[in-house]
Design a protein around this motif. Structure first.
Motif, short mmCIF file in Angstrom:
data_model
loop_
_atom_site.label_atom_id
_atom_site.label_comp_id
_atom_site.label_asym_id
_atom_site.label_seq_id
_atom_site.Cartn_x
_atom_site.Cartn_y
_atom_site.Cartn_z
N GLY A 144 -3.66 19.15 -42.97
CA GLY A 144 -3.87 17.70 -43.10
C GLY A 144 -2.54 16.99 -42.94
N ARG A 145 -2.34 15.97 -43.79
CA ARG A 145 -1.12 15.15 -43.65
C ARG A 145 0.15 15.99 -43.85
NH1 ARG A 145 -4.66 10.86 -46.23
NH2 ARG A 145 -4.71 12.31 -47.93
N ILE A 146 0.18 16.75 -44.97
CA ILE A 146 1.40 17.51 -45.28
C ILE A 146 1.52 18.75 -44.38
CG2 ILE A 146 2.61 18.83 -47.07
CD1 ILE A 146 1.31 16.85 -49.11
N ASP A 171 -7.94 25.92 -41.03
CA ASP A 171 -8.44 24.68 -41.63
C ASP A 171 -9.67 24.28 -40.83
OD1 ASP A 171 -9.04 22.04 -42.29
OD2 ASP A 171 -6.95 21.45 -42.51
N TYR A 213 -11.28 21.74 -40.67
CA TYR A 213 -11.28 20.36 -40.18
C TYR A 213 -10.01 19.99 -39.41
CZ TYR A 213 -14.91 20.46 -43.69
OH TYR A 213 -16.00 20.82 -44.42
N ALA A 256 -3.79 22.98 -48.76
CA ALA A 256 -5.18 22.53 -48.93
C ALA A 256 -5.34 21.99 -50.35
CB ALA A 256 -6.13 23.71 -48.72
N PRO A 257 -6.31 21.10 -50.56
CA PRO A 257 -6.53 20.60 -51.92
C PRO A 257 -7.17 21.68 -52.80
CG PRO A 257 -8.23 19.77 -50.45
CD PRO A 257 -7.27 20.55 -49.60
N THR A 259 -11.38 26.46 -52.54
CA THR A 259 -9.99 26.92 -52.34
C THR A 259 -9.38 27.53 -53.60
OG1 THR A 259 -9.08 24.75 -52.88
CG2 THR A 259 -9.50 25.19 -50.54
N THR A 308 3.12 24.50 -52.14
CA THR A 308 3.51 23.17 -52.64
C THR A 308 2.26 22.32 -52.83
OG1 THR A 308 3.82 22.38 -50.38
CG2 THR A 308 5.80 23.14 -51.52
N ARG A 334 -1.38 23.06 -54.87
CA ARG A 334 -1.82 23.06 -56.26
C ARG A 334 -1.78 24.50 -56.78
NH1 ARG A 334 -0.59 18.67 -56.54
NH2 ARG A 334 -1.78 16.78 -56.95
N ASP A 374 6.18 25.36 -55.82
CA ASP A 374 6.48 24.09 -56.50
C ASP A 374 5.41 23.79 -57.54
OD1 ASP A 374 8.01 21.66 -56.83
OD2 ASP A 374 6.31 20.60 -55.94
N HIS A 414 7.26 21.16 -59.83
CA HIS A 414 6.37 20.16 -59.21
C HIS A 414 7.19 18.92 -58.82
CE1 HIS A 414 1.96 18.73 -58.92
NE2 HIS A 414 2.70 18.15 -58.01
N PHE A 420 7.39 15.88 -54.46
CA PHE A 420 7.17 14.46 -54.12
C PHE A 420 8.33 13.56 -54.55
CE2 PHE A 420 6.66 12.33 -58.19
CZ PHE A 420 6.63 13.43 -59.04
P1 NAI Z 1 -4.91 16.24 -46.79
O1 NAI Z 1 -6.22 15.84 -47.37
O2 NAI Z 1 -4.27 15.35 -45.78
O3 NAI Z 1 -5.03 17.69 -46.12
C1 NAI Z 1 -5.68 18.75 -46.73
C2 NAI Z 1 -6.23 19.64 -45.64
O4 NAI Z 1 -6.81 20.80 -46.26
C3 NAI Z 1 -7.35 18.97 -44.82
O5 NAI Z 1 -7.04 18.98 -43.45
C4 NAI Z 1 -8.58 19.80 -45.14
O6 NAI Z 1 -9.45 19.94 -44.03
C5 NAI Z 1 -7.96 21.14 -45.51
N1 NAI Z 1 -8.86 21.99 -46.27
C6 NAI Z 1 -9.77 21.63 -47.20
N2 NAI Z 1 -10.44 22.71 -47.65
C7 NAI Z 1 -9.93 23.77 -46.98
C8 NAI Z 1 -10.23 25.16 -47.00
N3 NAI Z 1 -11.19 25.66 -47.78
N4 NAI Z 1 -9.51 25.96 -46.19
C9 NAI Z 1 -8.55 25.48 -45.38
N5 NAI Z 1 -8.23 24.16 -45.30
C10 NAI Z 1 -8.93 23.32 -46.10
O7 NAI Z 1 -3.95 16.49 -48.04
P2 NAI Z 1 -2.38 16.44 -48.07
O8 NAI Z 1 -1.93 15.05 -48.35
O9 NAI Z 1 -1.85 17.15 -46.89
O10 NAI Z 1 -2.07 17.29 -49.40
C11 NAI Z 1 -2.23 18.70 -49.43
C12 NAI Z 1 -2.01 19.22 -50.83
O11 NAI Z 1 -0.69 18.92 -51.28
C13 NAI Z 1 -2.94 18.63 -51.89
O12 NAI Z 1 -3.37 19.69 -52.73
C14 NAI Z 1 -2.07 17.75 -52.70
O13 NAI Z 1 -2.53 17.62 -54.01
C15 NAI Z 1 -0.74 18.50 -52.64
N6 NAI Z 1 0.40 17.65 -52.94
C16 NAI Z 1 1.45 18.19 -53.65
C17 NAI Z 1 2.55 17.43 -53.96
C18 NAI Z 1 3.71 18.00 -54.71
O14 NAI Z 1 4.53 17.23 -55.24
N7 NAI Z 1 3.85 19.32 -54.80
C19 NAI Z 1 2.62 16.01 -53.60
C20 NAI Z 1 1.50 15.54 -52.80
C21 NAI Z 1 0.44 16.35 -52.52
#
Ligand code: NAI
Length: 355
Positions: free
Chosen positions: A150-152, A171, A173, A204-205, A210, A231, A233, A257, A303, A306
């Motif tokens: 996804g984004r990260i 992924d 999606y 992934a979230p 997951t 990094t 969850r 992290d 953690h 961010f």
């Molecule tokens: P996002 O929603 O943009 O991307 C998540 C991706 O995971 C999506 O493309 C989705 O299709 C994919 N996904 C969902 N279920 C899946 C599965 N079963 N198998 C494979 N892929 C799957 O989220 P974003 O913004 O990229 O964040 C990703 C993670 O980073 C989240 O868990 C978020 O909480 C965590 N995070 C951690 C931070 C930190 O400080 N360590 C800060 C911000 C986010």
């Protein structure tokens, strides 16, 4: 409007007063919202808060004038959104504040492990400039297996490609155009990705699908010596399985992290309380301690991915945008926007029918 903020850091007060101070009455409380200070904001129409300010139904009942909540975070599970909707309160979040911030941290962990940066620095700090036992490995041409694009994840993929790594993505999606653009390959199955990867990174979230996606069985499908980076969850990894993998040498290193039960590690003073002990998985806590203390090839950060100056400024700016939009009668980043609009439509239809 009466706007009350909780959990602000000192530097945030200046920009808030400069942008929202005019025409609004601002209250700033440095700690989180709690049962002791809620009476101070009884008349608040807007609340700005962070994740340690729990806003449940009981507390919402004590805020009769509340119309909008802006959380300075992406996640909003500290807020009872259904109850907010029932009360007609808009809840706005910060959907994204710079995916590259977390992607950079991911790269920092991976590079630190590959180049043994912590071990090197510890040795020279002790005045020892020998290089025995400090042989590293190249990342160029290695396979990076990415779970979540996804984004990260996609930002991390872009950075890994710049290091000449081959990036494999699992992924369901994942955006095909973006995969092509970044010249990443889609793994058909998780097993295919695990078998190929020299480094596995998680983006992934945490969902029921997951949770513990990295476990004893999936680790056994990885290459011997694999590096695991998380990094996302803590719950994505079964900590005990990771410790066993590290103990046996099947896993070559880990950069984390986030940890399962990480809040419990931060709040260890509470461990003596029986109700706390009942709420955490003690086995996981013990496994965390083995990760922290035993393995030199494990890097754990608190953690902090961010926590960059720029990301925090973006979080503040978006939160102020959200509040300003509301003050002007608009909505921005409302997580319950659809539900509130539906509620308003129903109320209007009911009024019309009565006429
Ligand atoms: P996002 O929603 O943009 O991307 C998540 C991706 O995971 C999506 O493309 C989705 O299709 C994919 N996904 C969902 N279920 C899946 C599965 N079963 N198998 C494979 N892929 C799957 O989220 P974003 O913004 O990229 O964040 C990703 C993670 O980073 C989240 O868990 C978020 O909480 C965590 N995070 C951690 C931070 C930190 O400080 N360590 C800060 C911000 C986010």
């Amino acid at each position: 409007m009466r706007i009350a903020f909780f959990e602000l850091e000192g530097w945030e007060k200046g920009p808030i007063n400069a942008r929202l101070g005019r025409g609004n009455q601002i209250t700033c409380i440095s700690g989180p919202l709690n049962d002791g200070n809620i009476a101070q904001v009884r008349d608040a129409e807007v609340l700005g808060l962070f994740i340690y300010s729990r806003l449940d139904a009981k507390r919402l009942a004590k805020l009769p004038k509340l119309k909008m909540v802006a959380t300075f975070s992406t996640g909003f599970d500290h807020i009872d959104v259904a109850e907010c909707t029932r009360r007609g309160i808009a809840v706005a979040n910060v959907p994204t504040y710079g995916s590259h911030t977390v992607a950079e941290h991911t790269m920092a962990l991976m590079l630190s492990l590959a180049k043994k940066i912590i071990l090197c620095a510890e040795r020279t700090r002790a005045g020892d400039f020998s290089i025995e036992g400090l042989r590293t490995f190249d990342l160029a041409d290695k396979n990076l297996g990415m779970i979540g694009f996804g984004r990260i994840g996609s930002q991390a993929a872009r950075m890994a490609r710049a290091l000449s790594m081959k990036v494999w993505v699992y992924d369901p999606y994942a955006d095909d155009n973006l995969l092509d653009l970044l010249r990443c390959q889609r793994a058909r199955t998780l097993d295919e990705l695990l078998a190929k990867a020299d480094v596995v990174t998680l983006h992934a979230p945490l969902t029921p699908q997951t949770e513990h996606i990295i476990n004893k069985a999936t680790i056994s499908k990885m290459k011997k010596g694999v590096i695991i980076i998380n990094t996302a969850r803590g719950g994505l990894i079964d900590t005990q399985a990771l410790v066993e993998g590290l103990d046996s040498g099947h896993v070559g290193g880990a950069g984390l992290d986030v940890l399962e039960e990480e809040t419990a590690i931060k709040e260890e003073r509470q461990l003596a309380a029986p109700e706390f002990a009942a709420s955490v998985n003690m086995k996981t806590l013990v496994a965390n301690h083995r990760l922290l203390n035993k393995h030199m090839n494990v890097i754990i950060t608190p953690h902090n991915a961010f926590n960059s100056h720029e990301a925090l400024r973006r979080i503040l700016d978006t939160s102020m945008d959200n509040i300003e939009a509301y003050v002007r009668g608009k909505t921005a980043n409302a997580v319950n926007g659809k539900e509130l609009a539906g509620k308003k439509r129903k109320a209007r239809a009911k009024k019309k029918n009565k006429r």
